[in-house]
Design a protein around this motif. Sequence first.
Motif, PDB file in Angstrom:
ATOM      1  N   LYS A  91       0.840  -1.195   0.000  1.00 22.09           N
ATOM      2  CA  LYS A  91       0.000   0.000   0.000  1.00 22.09           C
ATOM      3  C   LYS A  91       0.880   1.252   0.000  1.00 22.09           C
ATOM      4  O   LYS A  91       1.979   1.226   0.545  1.00 22.09           O
ATOM      5  N   TRP A 118      -4.119  -3.991   1.420  1.00 24.39           N
ATOM      6  CA  TRP A 118      -4.348  -3.054   2.534  1.00 24.39           C
ATOM      7  C   TRP A 118      -4.122  -3.811   3.846  1.00 24.39           C
ATOM      8  O   TRP A 118      -5.028  -4.447   4.370  1.00 24.39           O
ATOM      9  N   SER A 176      -8.324   2.707   4.966  1.00 28.51           N
ATOM     10  CA  SER A 176      -8.574   1.338   4.485  1.00 28.51           C
ATOM     11  C   SER A 176      -9.444   0.579   5.476  1.00 28.51           C
ATOM     12  O   SER A 176     -10.268  -0.260   5.077  1.00 28.51           O
TER      13      SER A 176
END
Length: 308
Positions: A91, A118, A176
């Motif tokens: 990420k 994530w 996220s």
Amino acid sequence: MDPIRIAVVGMGKIARDQHLPAIAGDTAFSLAATVSPHDKGIDGVPHLESLEDLLAKGPAVDAVALCTPPQVRYDLAKMALTRGVHVFLEKPPGATLSEVDALTERARRAGASLFAAWHSRFAAGVAPARAWLADRHVTSVAIVWREDVRVWHPGQAWIWEPGGLGVFDPGINALSIATHILPRPFFLRRGVLQRPENRSAPIAADLVFCDTAGTKITMDLDWRQTGPQSWDITVETDAGTLKLSRGGSVLTLPSGTEHSEDREYAGLYARFATLIRTGRSDVDTSPLKLVADAFLRAKREIVEPFNE
């Protein structure tokens, strides 16, 4: 079933602290190689200076985990996907939304799996928080994500450059989680980004979001926190307060608090193996969209220079 032969590309802190141990602990994978022009790799594992060399000369790999800065990740992912190699994207999945869209289409055409990973969604408290909130009426949300950049990103100049996201590098972890656990989509209403006069990316942000039912969601990001660090999401509901703390690893509900072992990257690699075995991709860009919206809509304030 033979293990998936994987190479780790980019041998910085996140690769050594998280990716290598997770791969070593997952029998679905075998570490085939490491790649970095700035690192000598690890004993007993082939090491190359570039992904181009790896793909041209071997050893053969089925997948790559791209742990490089996001600004260079598109070209590497494209190179791998073109050869039918599965790709794990650390990420954020890219420096822009458009390049992630392009990679998604390339993966589809190549028949390869693409995974936007994530890691905070795999924190121990996140799945039970999502399940508990599914049947609740949310009345407000407060996100406080404050940490010391000198501790967590020492010497990482790329993170202050365009595409490096600045304080949104940790902040996107909170987003996220929030986009995963909250029952309705949300979007930015207003905000302020504080940028040091000697840097290109923000060091702090104060944001106000709103979900599709009008519920207010606030976000406080700061990279200048010293002492105890704050990674908390507090959700007020009609059934009481839910709180995720320590980045999602600790869940507090009206009935009590649950503590669980940190297995974020173990969960990521289990998910990646499933995607590869079933011929699917998982590329959710909703956290990155919210960051892009902050850069589009929030006001800017110039603050004092930041020097390590």
